[in-house]
Design an enzyme around this catalytic site. Sequence first.
Site, mmCIF file in Angstrom:
data_model
loop_
_atom_site.group_PDB
_atom_site.id
_atom_site.type_symbol
_atom_site.label_atom_id
_atom_site.label_comp_id
_atom_site.label_asym_id
_atom_site.label_seq_id
_atom_site.Cartn_x
_atom_site.Cartn_y
_atom_site.Cartn_z
ATOM 1 N N HIS A 1 0.930 -0.809 0.140
ATOM 2 C CA HIS A 1 -0.495 -0.241 -0.284
ATOM 3 C C HIS A 1 0.725 1.163 0.237
ATOM 4 O O HIS A 1 0.549 1.948 0.966
ATOM 5 C CB HIS A 1 -1.081 -0.470 1.382
ATOM 6 C CG HIS A 1 -1.975 -0.675 0.927
ATOM 7 N ND1 HIS A 1 -2.044 -1.564 2.687
ATOM 8 C CD2 HIS A 1 -2.206 -1.888 0.248
ATOM 9 C CE1 HIS A 1 -3.691 -2.700 2.160
ATOM 10 N NE2 HIS A 1 -3.071 -2.763 1.104
HETATM 11 C C1 LIG Z 1 -0.931 -7.269 -4.697
HETATM 12 C C2 LIG Z 1 -1.783 -5.991 -3.643
HETATM 13 C C3 LIG Z 1 -3.631 -6.785 -2.846
HETATM 14 C C4 LIG Z 1 -3.851 -5.083 -2.872
HETATM 15 N N1 LIG Z 1 -5.448 -5.367 -2.041
HETATM 16 C C5 LIG Z 1 -5.388 -4.327 -2.161
HETATM 17 C C6 LIG Z 1 -6.996 -3.919 -1.531
HETATM 18 O O1 LIG Z 1 -7.305 -5.126 -1.176
HETATM 19 N N2 LIG Z 1 -7.448 -3.617 -0.729
HETATM 20 C C7 LIG Z 1 -6.740 -2.109 -1.190
HETATM 21 O O2 LIG Z 1 -7.896 -0.557 -0.786
HETATM 22 N N3 LIG Z 1 -5.808 -1.494 -1.493
HETATM 23 C C8 LIG Z 1 -5.132 -3.220 -1.983
HETATM 24 N N4 LIG Z 1 -3.700 -3.106 -2.374
HETATM 25 C C9 LIG Z 1 -3.500 -1.100 -2.795
HETATM 26 C C10 LIG Z 1 -4.511 -0.440 -3.857
HETATM 27 O O3 LIG Z 1 -4.466 -1.716 -5.102
HETATM 28 C C11 LIG Z 1 -3.488 0.775 -4.559
HETATM 29 O O4 LIG Z 1 -3.354 1.134 -3.912
HETATM 30 C C12 LIG Z 1 -4.391 1.036 -5.472
HETATM 31 O O5 LIG Z 1 -4.958 -0.075 -6.436
HETATM 32 C C13 LIG Z 1 -3.503 2.326 -6.436
HETATM 33 O O6 LIG Z 1 -3.527 2.879 -7.514
HETATM 34 P P1 LIG Z 1 -2.896 4.484 -8.053
HETATM 35 O O7 LIG Z 1 -4.168 4.554 -8.778
HETATM 36 O O8 LIG Z 1 -1.854 4.929 -7.167
HETATM 37 O O9 LIG Z 1 -2.420 3.278 -9.246
HETATM 38 P P2 LIG Z 1 -1.689 1.746 -9.540
HETATM 39 O O10 LIG Z 1 -3.138 1.174 -9.860
HETATM 40 O O11 LIG Z 1 -0.798 0.502 -9.427
HETATM 41 O O12 LIG Z 1 -2.453 3.043 -11.275
HETATM 42 C C14 LIG Z 1 -0.677 2.952 -11.701
HETATM 43 C C15 LIG Z 1 -0.916 2.608 -13.334
HETATM 44 O O13 LIG Z 1 0.295 3.038 -13.457
HETATM 45 C C16 LIG Z 1 1.055 2.402 -14.190
HETATM 46 N N5 LIG Z 1 1.952 2.708 -15.040
HETATM 47 C C17 LIG Z 1 3.325 3.198 -14.007
HETATM 48 N N6 LIG Z 1 4.319 3.414 -14.239
HETATM 49 C C18 LIG Z 1 3.587 3.905 -16.025
HETATM 50 C C19 LIG Z 1 4.255 4.367 -16.504
HETATM 51 N N7 LIG Z 1 5.704 4.951 -16.532
HETATM 52 N N8 LIG Z 1 3.583 4.333 -18.317
HETATM 53 C C20 LIG Z 1 2.873 4.030 -18.744
HETATM 54 N N9 LIG Z 1 1.955 3.332 -17.202
HETATM 55 C C21 LIG Z 1 2.764 3.387 -15.893
HETATM 56 C C22 LIG Z 1 0.856 1.065 -13.961
HETATM 57 O O14 LIG Z 1 1.008 -0.196 -14.976
HETATM 58 C C23 LIG Z 1 -0.097 0.782 -13.330
HETATM 59 O O15 LIG Z 1 -1.307 1.138 -14.397
HETATM 60 C C24 LIG Z 1 -3.295 -3.510 -3.291
HETATM 61 C C25 LIG Z 1 -2.018 -3.857 -3.979
HETATM 62 C C26 LIG Z 1 -1.601 -4.868 -3.681
HETATM 63 C C27 LIG Z 1 -0.316 -4.842 -5.453
#
Ligand SMILES: Cc1cc2nc3c(=O)[nH]c(=O)nc-3n(C[C@H](O)[C@H](O)[C@H](O)COP(=O)(O)OP(=O)(O)OC[C@H]3O[C@@H](n4cnc5c(N)ncnc54)[C@H](O)[C@@H]3O)c2cc1C
Length: 504
Positions: A438
């Site tokens: 997280h």
């Molecule tokens: C295994 C696991 C289990 C989890 N379980 C839970 C849960 O049960 N409940 C909960 O609330 N949270 C959970 N989390 C955490 C939660 O999913 C994340 O905190 C949340 O999805 C983050 O959202 P975000 O939009 O910040 O990033 P992300 O959802 O990670 O999205 C970032 C996106 O940007 C893309 N990206 C990155 N760099 C680049 C680049 N340079 N160029 C183009 N694209 C790029 C990535 O490929 C990705 O698709 C879990 C996380 C993991 C990994």
Amino acid sequence: VNGVAGRYEQAYEYVVVGSGSAGSVLAHRLGRAGYSVGVVEAGSRGEPGLVADPLAYGRFRGTPCDWDYRSLPQAETGGRVHAFPRGKLWGGSASVNGMVYLRGARMDFEAWAREAGEEWGWEPALRAFEELERGEPGRRALEPEPLAAPSGWHEAFLAACAQRGFMARHTFDDGHLDGAGWTRLTLRSGRRRGAHEVFLLPALATPQVEMHGGCQVLRVLFDGQRARGVECWDGDRAVRFTAEREVILCCGALNSPHLLLLSGIGEPDELSRLGVKTVAAAPEVGANLSDHLVTGVVWAADQGVPAGPTAVVAFAPSAGHVTGSDLQLWLNRRRHSARSDVGDDSFTILCALVRPASRGTVRLADGDARRPPVIRTGYLTDKADLDALVQGVRLARELGGAESFRWAHPVEAEPGPGPAGDDELATFVRTSVSGQHHPMGTCRMGGDDRSVVDPRLRVRGVEGLRVADASVFPTPVATGPDATTQMLGWRAADLILQDAAGHH
Ligand SMILES: Cc1cc2nc3c(=O)[nH]c(=O)nc-3n(C[C@H](O)[C@H](O)[C@H](O)COP(=O)(O)OP(=O)(O)OC[C@H]3O[C@@H](n4cnc5c(N)ncnc54)[C@H](O)[C@@H]3O)c2cc1C
């Protein structure tokens, strides 16, 4: 790759980088408002069956759908390296996560309001959660639900919590994280239904929103201080996309600071040492990394907990002087670590520290965008975190040892039976603790000049560039970040649309 200037392929009004929890919601709303949106996503679509399957959780680890980052060894956790799986596919981490959907705590947003103003307080957050979760024409509701078919294990956990004096909670939606009760899950009729399914895919069915998958952004392109677009690598060649209005980074808490640093926004001395030209001095990019920390008590038993998402949780303060709950506890089937030889006939009560004081950093290894970021977790660098987790282990032990689990004839396997003093439990915590995947906070939002983004999520020192994802959380939220990150994507759209309409 660096320095290869590809030709401009396409122009959009908004370029959204990353299609995870925040990016999916944001792209959907900008498209819906009639703007042209290019979503640039490093990952591929992913195998739809695997993404939808709630029991496939974990199977993507180490595959091309995982950024599969590792930290530097952390002295405070026995010199161990910590894994940071991150979704690298359409839907980002929301396509591979544990599906637990809990709104952040009222208290968390009160802390945000102190950092970034009342607009980030509980009431606006609550409104946005409600809007996000509701359906509207052209979009199904997100409406996460409790597990449809709970088992006797769930009842046993809740009964143990009741015996220990936890208040019974039907939901935690009111932002009060105390007591024990049911989670909501981004799961419907046995299939994952999160940000990707509800927001991204319907957006891609409209002419406004286009997806460029398998396309990793290497840097943001500037004309002076103004962001003009992005340079990407699509696996074969460099590609550029123009953003006529804005570029919005939604790459998550490890990749958004990495991309800002690669684009010349960071500590100037550090950037010049790595051969990156400074565009704007921003010393806090990559600082303030927080993560929830988890350990647990494992029992060998007559039977094992069936596979499935986390359906019941309990929240508690670790000590009398702690304000609000800093511990989250839940039942899990898998053993927490490989330290004991317990098999599938077992159960674990996990305990997570959800308001950690320790902070880490995300830095550049060098100017090569394909090199992973250098992650210092900072886990347990604040002694208060260790003390809280020791209390968490005690609490987990009490819950698993409760009358309501007797039918399973549990025998404690980890840390092991017998009394354990603070020192022994502290050693257990240090050697068993891991991150909960997280990461948050590395592009801190704030009203102060040192913050990376201002309260409208605009990157300070440049124009036409925002960050909207878990990296802007000024302080951690005490629940999994998925719900709050989607809410943030929703709010980001409000801000961007207001600014586009000249309302600000
Ligand atoms: C295994 C696991 C289990 C989890 N379980 C839970 C849960 O049960 N409940 C909960 O609330 N949270 C959970 N989390 C955490 C939660 O999913 C994340 O905190 C949340 O999805 C983050 O959202 P975000 O939009 O910040 O990033 P992300 O959802 O990670 O999205 C970032 C996106 O940007 C893309 N990206 C990155 N760099 C680049 C680049 N340079 N160029 C183009 N694209 C790029 C990535 O490929 C990705 O698709 C879990 C996380 C993991 C990994």
